[in-house]
Scaffold this motif. Structure first.
Motif, PDB file in Angstrom:
ATOM      1  N   ASP A  52      37.398  42.304  51.575  1.00  0.00           N
ATOM      2  CA  ASP A  52      38.204  41.491  50.656  1.00  0.00           C
ATOM      3  C   ASP A  52      37.912  41.893  49.216  1.00  0.00           C
ATOM      4  OD1 ASP A  52      39.268  39.623  52.727  1.00  0.00           O
ATOM      5  OD2 ASP A  52      37.157  39.059  52.892  1.00  0.00           O
ATOM      6  N   LEU A  53      36.622  42.020  48.893  1.00  0.00           N
ATOM      7  CA  LEU A  53      36.220  42.395  47.540  1.00  0.00           C
ATOM      8  C   LEU A  53      36.786  43.756  47.147  1.00  0.00           C
ATOM      9  CD1 LEU A  53      34.508  41.927  44.970  1.00  0.00           C
ATOM     10  CD2 LEU A  53      32.573  42.947  46.212  1.00  0.00           C
ATOM     11  N   SER A  54      36.853  44.682  48.107  1.00  0.00           N
ATOM     12  CA  SER A  54      37.340  46.028  47.787  1.00  0.00           C
ATOM     13  C   SER A  54      38.806  46.030  47.380  1.00  0.00           C
ATOM     14  CB  SER A  54      37.119  46.970  48.978  1.00  0.00           C
ATOM     15  OG  SER A  54      37.946  46.617  50.061  1.00  0.00           O
ATOM     16  N   VAL A  55      39.556  45.006  47.798  1.00  0.00           N
ATOM     17  CA  VAL A  55      40.936  44.882  47.331  1.00  0.00           C
ATOM     18  C   VAL A  55      40.959  44.253  45.944  1.00  0.00           C
ATOM     19  CG1 VAL A  55      43.239  43.982  47.850  1.00  0.00           C
ATOM     20  CG2 VAL A  55      41.707  44.610  49.719  1.00  0.00           C
ATOM     21  N   VAL A  56      40.110  43.270  45.721  1.00  0.00           N
ATOM     22  CA  VAL A  56      40.032  42.619  44.419  1.00  0.00           C
ATOM     23  C   VAL A  56      39.638  43.612  43.326  1.00  0.00           C
ATOM     24  CG1 VAL A  56      38.840  40.832  43.072  1.00  0.00           C
ATOM     25  CG2 VAL A  56      39.496  40.369  45.434  1.00  0.00           C
ATOM     26  N   ASP A  57      38.630  44.464  43.595  1.00  0.00           N
ATOM     27  CA  ASP A  57      38.136  45.369  42.558  1.00  0.00           C
ATOM     28  C   ASP A  57      38.875  46.705  42.497  1.00  0.00           C
ATOM     29  OD1 ASP A  57      37.074  46.977  44.602  1.00  0.00           O
ATOM     30  OD2 ASP A  57      35.020  46.287  44.324  1.00  0.00           O
ATOM     31  N   GLY A  58      39.806  46.936  43.419  1.00  0.00           N
ATOM     32  CA  GLY A  58      40.616  48.152  43.377  1.00  0.00           C
ATOM     33  C   GLY A  58      40.090  49.307  44.186  1.00  0.00           C
ATOM     34  N   ASN A  59      38.984  49.109  44.903  1.00  0.00           N
ATOM     35  CA  ASN A  59      38.464  50.166  45.749  1.00  0.00           C
ATOM     36  C   ASN A  59      39.410  50.468  46.906  1.00  0.00           C
ATOM     37  OD1 ASN A  59      36.357  51.935  45.641  1.00  0.00           O
ATOM     38  ND2 ASN A  59      34.893  50.633  46.708  1.00  0.00           N
ATOM     39  N   ARG A  60      40.101  49.438  47.361  1.00  0.00           N
ATOM     40  CA  ARG A  60      41.126  49.571  48.393  1.00  0.00           C
ATOM     41  C   ARG A  60      42.414  48.986  47.831  1.00  0.00           C
ATOM     42  NH1 ARG A  60      38.967  52.615  50.889  1.00  0.00           N
ATOM     43  NH2 ARG A  60      38.232  52.752  53.023  1.00  0.00           N
ATOM     44  N   LEU A  77      47.867  37.348  50.185  1.00  0.00           N
ATOM     45  CA  LEU A  77      46.961  36.283  50.575  1.00  0.00           C
ATOM     46  C   LEU A  77      45.804  36.920  51.339  1.00  0.00           C
ATOM     47  CD1 LEU A  77      48.050  32.848  52.094  1.00  0.00           C
ATOM     48  CD2 LEU A  77      45.763  33.804  52.263  1.00  0.00           C
ATOM     49  N   LEU A  78      44.619  36.904  50.728  1.00  0.00           N
ATOM     50  CA  LEU A  78      43.478  37.627  51.277  1.00  0.00           C
ATOM     51  C   LEU A  78      42.838  36.887  52.455  1.00  0.00           C
ATOM     52  CD1 LEU A  78      41.661  38.957  48.078  1.00  0.00           C
ATOM     53  CD2 LEU A  78      43.164  40.214  49.645  1.00  0.00           C
ATOM     54  N   GLY A  79      41.814  37.539  53.030  1.00  0.00           N
ATOM     55  CA  GLY A  79      41.031  36.953  54.103  1.00  0.00           C
ATOM     56  C   GLY A  79      41.348  37.560  55.448  1.00  0.00           C
ATOM     57  N   HIS A 135      47.163  39.991  54.503  1.00  0.00           N
ATOM     58  CA  HIS A 135      45.986  40.858  54.427  1.00  0.00           C
ATOM     59  C   HIS A 135      45.478  41.165  55.831  1.00  0.00           C
ATOM     60  CE1 HIS A 135      41.569  41.624  53.197  1.00  0.00           C
ATOM     61  NE2 HIS A 135      42.271  42.729  53.052  1.00  0.00           N
ATOM     62  N   LEU A 136      45.597  42.418  56.230  1.00  0.00           N
ATOM     63  CA  LEU A 136      45.089  42.923  57.503  1.00  0.00           C
ATOM     64  C   LEU A 136      45.551  42.073  58.686  1.00  0.00           C
ATOM     65  CD1 LEU A 136      41.470  43.913  56.376  1.00  0.00           C
ATOM     66  CD2 LEU A 136      43.525  45.342  56.473  1.00  0.00           C
ATOM     67  N   GLY A 137      46.785  41.596  58.581  1.00  0.00           N
ATOM     68  CA  GLY A 137      47.382  40.849  59.670  1.00  0.00           C
ATOM     69  C   GLY A 137      46.833  39.458  59.873  1.00  0.00           C
ATOM     70  N   ASP A 189      36.163  27.745  45.487  1.00  0.00           N
ATOM     71  CA  ASP A 189      35.015  28.531  45.022  1.00  0.00           C
ATOM     72  C   ASP A 189      35.223  30.029  45.187  1.00  0.00           C
ATOM     73  OD1 ASP A 189      33.517  26.159  44.552  1.00  0.00           O
ATOM     74  OD2 ASP A 189      32.912  26.084  46.653  1.00  0.00           O
ATOM     75  N   ILE A 190      36.424  30.448  45.573  1.00  0.00           N
ATOM     76  CA  ILE A 190      36.599  31.810  46.067  1.00  0.00           C
ATOM     77  C   ILE A 190      36.340  32.882  45.005  1.00  0.00           C
ATOM     78  CG2 ILE A 190      39.113  31.846  45.702  1.00  0.00           C
ATOM     79  CD1 ILE A 190      39.257  33.397  48.402  1.00  0.00           C
ATOM     80  N   ASN A 191      36.763  32.665  43.764  1.00  0.00           N
ATOM     81  CA  ASN A 191      36.529  33.686  42.742  1.00  0.00           C
ATOM     82  C   ASN A 191      35.042  33.824  42.427  1.00  0.00           C
ATOM     83  OD1 ASN A 191      39.219  34.783  41.746  1.00  0.00           O
ATOM     84  ND2 ASN A 191      39.617  32.578  41.655  1.00  0.00           N
ATOM     85  N   ALA A 192      34.350  32.705  42.298  1.00  0.00           N
ATOM     86  CA  ALA A 192      32.897  32.755  42.089  1.00  0.00           C
ATOM     87  C   ALA A 192      32.210  33.388  43.289  1.00  0.00           C
ATOM     88  CB  ALA A 192      32.357  31.352  41.838  1.00  0.00           C
TER      89      ALA A 192
END
Length: 368
Positions: A51-59, A66-68, A142-144, A347-350
């Motif tokens: 999930d983080l790799s999509v947020v930071d642009g790695n993926r 809608l992530l998760g 996100h990933l089905g 709390d998801i962003n934190a």
């Protein structure tokens, strides 16, 4: 129906995410399940580096999305053509559905499903459907799964049934961390109890590999991470020895099986270098698409070593999740140790900051 979920609005916003708020928690419209699909009321969802790799642009994925992808819940509606799932059943979501017909699906977990992979890249469900909307626009899946929400519509091939005795937070973590880290051993490496197993990168996937190694009866399990705090946690998971990368190099220690779960080029090189003659390196980490590593081909040949790439732990989820659930039930796989905190959707962003800083193993969003 109206649902509440965490939508990634823009990739690559600056940190801290708690301030830049790349993920908005908002109301969306969720269409009813179509043919071959089910509606699930989400009970728990884990925050993962994927999930983080999509947020930071790695993926890079299409947004808004809608992530998760690591989640568990109960089926509350089934679509047409779904005959093997019933309302009220608890299910684990899996982030790579298997169509059951392509060459990848015929490889017994060794290869990912081609059709499922294409749907994931496009941000749709298996079969190409989109069930999420906001106003007049589509929100990508996100990933089905899209598990950071109160409810999700998913393809029936994206879920695996678990018994009610498996709590939702445990069930959620089985769907990614354990499938991936555990599968690196259960499916790809298949260690003997006398083998030495080393795990490089001690996030949720790496820690799950340590737990699984011990559950499989491996006597010597070594954890490696740059963060000292992770080393102490690895001992709690069952590691018999722990090292930083620098202290590992200094020791000269090598292992029969080395699992790379950090997802960066340097960790991969370290894992290969730490693999003993005749041994196997299993890489399950997902580095950026432009990452490159340098290794010695002569070392592989002269020492008869093997490198295996293992996506999702070479898993067949319908086969493997019941195995892990039974190991947990028998007290051999204490998955609860992976859960560092239970948080709310707000709390998801934190939570993404905690993950990026290496402070968390698995944060799990709990839904009422």
């Amino acid at each position: 129906m109206k649902i509440r979920g965490g939508v990634l609005e823009e990739i690559g916003r600056s940190r801290p995410y708690a301030s830049s708020l790349p993920i908005s928690v908002s109301e969306l419209e969720l269409d009813p399940p179509g043919n071959g699909e089910v509606l699930v009321k989400i009970e728990a969802a884990g925050l993962c580096h994927s999930d983080l790799s999509v947020v930071d642009g790695n993926r890079v994925r299409p947004v808004p999305m809608l992530l998760g992808h690591e989640a568990a819940g109960r089926i509350i509606q089934v679509g047409e053509g779904v005959d093997d799932l019933v309302v009220g059943t608890r299910v684990v979501m899996t982030f790579l559905p298997r169509c059951g017909e392509c060459a990848g699906c015929a490889a017994d977990g060794r290869l990912p499903c081609t059709v499922g992979g294409a749907a994931n890249n496009e941000g749709s469900l298996l079969g190409g459907a989109h069930r999420l909307r906001r106003g007049s626009g589509i929100v990508k899946h996100h990933l089905g799964v899209s598990g950071f929400a109160t409810h999700a519509v998913v393809n029936a091939k994206s879920v695996v049934v678990v018994d009610d005795d498996v709590p939702p937070d445990i069930a959620a973590v089985l769907g990614c961390a354990v499938l991936t880290g555990g599968g690196a051993l259960l499916n790809a490496a298949r260690p003997l109890p006398t083998d030495t197993v080393m795990v490089v990168g001690l996030g949720g996937v790496g820690m799950a590999a340590i737990l699984t190694a011990r559950a499989l009866g491996v006597e010597t399990v070594i954890g490696v991470d740059a963060l000292e705090s992770k080393l102490a946690q690895a001992v709690e998971m069952g590691a018999t020895q722990v090292f930083t990368p620098a202290s590992l190099t200094k020791s000269g220690l090598r292992a029969d099986i080395v699992v790379e779960a950090a997802g960066n080029a340097g960790a991969f090189e370290a894992a290969v270098a730490a693999t003993a003659p005749g041994g196997t390196t299993v890489t399950v980490g997902l580095p950026g698409p432009h990452a490159r590593s340098s290794i010695s081909p002569l070392g592989l040949v002269a020492e008869a070593r093997t490198i295996i790439g293992s996506y999702l732990g070479s898993a067949v989820p319908a086969r493997d999740i019941p195995i892990y659930a039974q190991l947990w039930r028998d007290g051999k796989l204490p998955v609860e140790k992976l859960i560092s905190s239970r948080i709310t959707l707000d709390d998801i962003n934190a939570g993404m900051d905690e993950l990026a800083d290496g402070k968390a193993i698995r944060q799990v969003i709990m839904f009422d």
